[in-house]
Design a protein around this motif. Structure first.
Motif, PDB file in Angstrom:
ATOM      1  N   GLY A   1     -45.308  49.887 -94.384  1.00 53.22           N
ATOM      2  CA  GLY A   1     -44.655  49.370 -93.144  1.00 53.22           C
ATOM      3  C   GLY A   1     -44.194  48.093 -93.400  1.00 53.22           C
ATOM      4  O   GLY A   1     -44.434  47.372 -94.587  1.00 53.22           O
ATOM      5  N   ASP A   2     -43.186  47.551 -92.552  1.00 61.52           N
ATOM      6  CA  ASP A   2     -42.653  46.286 -92.670  1.00 61.52           C
ATOM      7  C   ASP A   2     -43.743  45.120 -92.910  1.00 61.52           C
ATOM      8  O   ASP A   2     -43.385  44.033 -93.597  1.00 61.52           O
ATOM      9  CB  ASP A   2     -41.579  45.952 -91.662  1.00 61.52           C
ATOM     10  N   GLY A   3     -44.541  45.101 -91.854  1.00 58.08           N
ATOM     11  CA  GLY A   3     -45.841  44.103 -91.975  1.00 58.08           C
ATOM     12  C   GLY A   3     -46.310  44.158 -93.264  1.00 58.08           C
ATOM     13  O   GLY A   3     -46.862  43.113 -93.908  1.00 58.08           O
ATOM     14  N   ASP A   4     -46.869  45.321 -93.578  1.00 61.18           N
ATOM     15  CA  ASP A   4     -47.625  45.637 -94.845  1.00 61.18           C
ATOM     16  C   ASP A   4     -47.103  45.109 -96.068  1.00 61.18           C
ATOM     17  O   ASP A   4     -47.576  44.230 -96.904  1.00 61.18           O
ATOM     18  CB  ASP A   4     -48.039  47.000 -95.100  1.00 61.18           C
TER      19      ASP A   4
ATOM     20  N   ASN B   1     -39.508  50.807 -91.652  1.00 61.93           N
ATOM     21  CA  ASN B   1     -39.200  49.493 -90.822  1.00 61.93           C
ATOM     22  C   ASN B   1     -39.197  49.581 -89.439  1.00 61.93           C
ATOM     23  O   ASN B   1     -38.069  50.165 -89.037  1.00 61.93           O
ATOM     24  CB  ASN B   1     -38.100  48.708 -91.446  1.00 61.93           C
ATOM     25  N   ASN B   2     -40.114  49.199 -88.526  1.00 63.75           N
ATOM     26  CA  ASN B   2     -40.068  49.496 -87.311  1.00 63.75           C
ATOM     27  C   ASN B   2     -40.075  48.102 -86.390  1.00 63.75           C
ATOM     28  O   ASN B   2     -40.179  47.915 -85.303  1.00 63.75           O
ATOM     29  CB  ASN B   2     -41.091  50.204 -86.647  1.00 63.75           C
ATOM     30  N   SER B   3     -39.652  47.113 -87.393  1.00 69.88           N
ATOM     31  CA  SER B   3     -39.821  45.728 -86.827  1.00 69.88           C
ATOM     32  C   SER B   3     -40.924  44.974 -86.102  1.00 69.88           C
ATOM     33  O   SER B   3     -40.540  44.241 -85.279  1.00 69.88           O
ATOM     34  CB  SER B   3     -38.530  45.572 -86.053  1.00 69.88           C
ATOM     35  N   ILE B   4     -42.061  45.380 -86.501  1.00 71.67           N
ATOM     36  CA  ILE B   4     -43.277  45.043 -85.615  1.00 71.67           C
ATOM     37  C   ILE B   4     -44.514  45.601 -86.316  1.00 71.67           C
ATOM     38  O   ILE B   4     -44.619  46.593 -87.323  1.00 71.67           O
ATOM     39  CB  ILE B   4     -43.275  45.874 -84.186  1.00 71.67           C
ATOM     40  N   TYR B   5     -45.535  44.774 -86.045  1.00 68.32           N
ATOM     41  CA  TYR B   5     -46.945  45.296 -86.414  1.00 68.32           C
ATOM     42  C   TYR B   5     -47.215  46.642 -85.325  1.00 68.32           C
ATOM     43  O   TYR B   5     -47.996  46.116 -84.312  1.00 68.32           O
ATOM     44  CB  TYR B   5     -48.068  44.411 -86.253  1.00 68.32           C
ATOM     45  N   GLY B   6     -46.975  47.624 -85.657  1.00 68.93           N
ATOM     46  CA  GLY B   6     -47.261  48.819 -84.639  1.00 68.93           C
ATOM     47  C   GLY B   6     -48.604  49.062 -84.623  1.00 68.93           C
ATOM     48  O   GLY B   6     -49.034  48.993 -83.458  1.00 68.93           O
ATOM     49  N   MET B   7     -49.397  49.344 -85.574  1.00 70.82           N
ATOM     50  CA  MET B   7     -50.619  50.032 -85.522  1.00 70.82           C
ATOM     51  C   MET B   7     -51.992  48.970 -84.687  1.00 70.82           C
ATOM     52  O   MET B   7     -52.741  49.180 -84.043  1.00 70.82           O
ATOM     53  CB  MET B   7     -51.399  50.124 -86.869  1.00 70.82           C
TER      54      MET B   7
HETATM   55 MG   LIG Z   1     -44.235  47.952 -88.854  1.00 74.37          MG
END
Ligand SMILES: [Mg+2]
Ligand SMILES: Cc1ncc(C[n+]2csc(CCOP(=O)(O)OP(=O)(O)O)c2C)c(N)n1
Length: 227
Positions: free
Chosen positions: A68-71, A96-102
């Protein structure tokens, strides 16, 4: 997940000669445990470090990092830029979802200015990283961006990344309605489907790779191959 598997299938790659490495987050579940292949689900922010070790130990393996983008760009940002600088032969695919999703929808280094997240209820105030510009500046030698709506291009770019001799980076825009869209319905629409369909309206295909540095429509996403 489909775009990656189709790219591998279309290239007729031997999946037994590939290793898929991910960190922690929703995106990190894409390869592990779902791929019938060798996968390594590692520490948060560290998939590129593990992938580098695998590649050094056995250079004949095709090593693919999916996360992910955060990772990749927050806790793992240092590994991302230095692997790009060293031009290590890894294919890095960022969902890339522009956020820390999990973890509940916290602001990420990719969150656009003004977007509401769990930790920016008034809207994000800091400018985001454009991951293609970041990896370009760091030294990556194949860079492209597409979305989960533009699947044909996404598959095409992943195929090129998988065959690239050097560090390749794919920014795969992959919306998360649960953590991002739900809080930003004016921009994203009111359902997961509308958020995906909206990608069509907000995407612009680059006419040339140089446009990466001249494009300045902050509410649009520039797609294409940049290096
Ligand atoms: Mg993300
Ligand atoms: C060392 C460490 N710090 C923080 C966390 C908590 N954590 C787990 S996933 C995550 C963010 C994931 O964001 P991203 O990589 O964008 O993945 P997504 O869920 O959005 O696909 C965080 C902060 C952790 N697991 N380990």
């Amino acid at each position: 997940m489909q775009a990656i598997l189709r790219a591998i299938d279309e290239l007729s790659l031997d999946i037994d000669k590939m290793v898929f490495v991910s960190g922690i987050g929703c995106a990190a579940w894409i390869p592990s445990p779902h791929f019938a292949a060798d996968t390594l689900h590692t520490l948060h922010g560290r998939p590129i470090a593990y992938a580098t070790g695998i590649k050094l130990f056995n250079p004949s393996l095709k090593v693919v990092v999916i996360s992910g983008d955060g990772d990749l760009a927050a806790i793992g940002g240092n590994h991302l830029i230095h692997a790009a600088r060293r031009n290590i032969e890894l294919s890095v695919i960022c969902a890339n979802n522009s956020i820390y999703g999990m973890t509940g929808g916290q602001v990420a280094p990719t969150t656009p200015c003004g977007a509401k997240t769990a930790t920016t209820p008034q809207g994000a105030s800091e400018p985001p990283f454009d991951l293609c510009k970041l990896t370009w500046g760091a030294g990556a030698t194949y860079i492209a961006r597409s979305t989960v709506f533009h699947t044909r291009e996404l598959i095409k770019y992943i195929k090129k990344a998988l065959m690239h001799k050097g560090f390749s980076f794919i920014d795969a825009i992959s919306p998360c309605y649960t953590q991002y869209g739900r809080r930003n319905q004016k921009v994203c629409g009111v359902s997961p489907a509308s958020m995906v369909l909206n990608l069509k309206n907000i995407s612009v295909k680059a006419k040339s790779p140089q446009e990466l540095f001249t494009f300045n429509e902050s509410d649009k996403i520039l797609l294409g191959e940049f290096k």
